[in-house]
Design an enzyme around this catalytic site. Sequence first.
Site, PDB file in Angstrom:
ATOM      1  N   ARG A   2       0.688  -1.267  -0.062  1.00 50.46           N
ATOM      2  CA  ARG A   2      -0.110  -0.048  -0.051  1.00 50.46           C
ATOM      3  C   ARG A   2       0.884   1.299  -0.013  1.00 50.46           C
ATOM      4  O   ARG A   2       1.909   1.253   0.350  1.00 50.46           O
ATOM      5  CB  ARG A   2      -0.972  -0.035   1.314  1.00 50.46           C
ATOM      6  N   SER A   6       5.477   6.659  -2.371  1.00 44.39           N
ATOM      7  CA  SER A   6       6.610   6.025  -3.009  1.00 44.39           C
ATOM      8  C   SER A   6       7.720   5.651  -1.897  1.00 44.39           C
ATOM      9  O   SER A   6       8.902   5.761  -2.472  1.00 44.39           O
ATOM     10  CB  SER A   6       7.084   6.888  -3.993  1.00 44.39           C
ATOM     11  N   ARG A   7       7.578   5.390  -0.936  1.00 44.56           N
ATOM     12  CA  ARG A   7       8.500   4.428   0.004  1.00 44.56           C
ATOM     13  C   ARG A   7       9.564   5.562   0.354  1.00 44.56           C
ATOM     14  O   ARG A   7      10.641   5.237   0.878  1.00 44.56           O
ATOM     15  CB  ARG A   7       9.299   3.549  -0.626  1.00 44.56           C
ATOM     16  N   LEU A   8       9.374   6.797   0.415  1.00 48.26           N
ATOM     17  CA  LEU A   8      10.112   8.045   0.634  1.00 48.26           C
ATOM     18  C   LEU A   8       9.794   8.481   2.065  1.00 48.26           C
ATOM     19  O   LEU A   8       9.389   9.705   2.330  1.00 48.26           O
ATOM     20  CB  LEU A   8      10.008   9.301  -0.444  1.00 48.26           C
TER      21      LEU A   8
END
Length: 236
Positions: free
Chosen positions: A8, A213-215
């Site tokens: 997610r 975005s996994r940042l």
Amino acid sequence: MSLADLRREYSLRALRRADLDPDPTTQFNRWFEQAAGFRRSGNLRRFCINLYKSLFLGANSGVPVDVNAMTLATADKDGRPSARIVLLKGVDARGYIFFTNYDSRKGQELAENPDAALVFYWPSQERQVCIAGEVTKLPEAESEAYFKTRPRGSQIAAWASRQSVILPSREALESEWKQLEAKYPGENIPKPPYWGGYVLAPTRIEFWQGRPSRLHDRFRYTKQADGAWKIERLSP
Ligand SMILES: Cc1cc2nc3c(=O)[nH]c(=O)nc-3n(C[C@H](O)[C@H](O)[C@H](O)COP(=O)(O)O)c2cc1C
């Protein structure tokens, strides 16, 4: 759906350096209260739902299940790790408090190696907190006082269960329980000598906020020799 497709996006909010309290315990309490729904966390809709539930649907119903559950990781003297969930039962100037059986696997590992780690995950907040430090036993009087507040069933269970020892059968446990119920008919059940609290004194605490975005945003507090806390942003 395959496991590989389970993912997610994390998009609730950001964590900025300016948001952080200089003291990690204050910061932890703030996040805990938000996860428990005691305090607004910027998501007005969720806050209102929790408030409605706690006001109109019963005292505890607004509190997410097991919000105080945390993974406790320990390691034996050779560094071999093990982990399990325990419940956080207090936070104070000394650290993070939990209760267990001192003879359990975790108890034996902590006796050999007091270095341990805790992890909280609050999915509704898209937040994780990772804590590391040394664990010591709580003073006996404090464990006694807490034991008195436990429900009778949990008190008897502390006597009935030799936690982490191999059991021949479920019946053996239940028969032990029945014998103990007969032995302690009243309300005054003493605390077993092998049962009590621990406190983990933090030297490192990381606050993780999921981002798109996994940042992700990550900030680590590290305790300095003079007792002050250094705060650094970590790469996600
Ligand atoms: C939600 C949850 C809460 C738990 N809370 C505790 C706890 O507070 N203390 C405890 O000793 N075990 C607790 N347990 C059981 C532990 O996870 C574990 O099975 C037990 O402590 C034995 O661990 P050990 O053999 O590694 O010492 C809990 C388990 C779950 C799933």
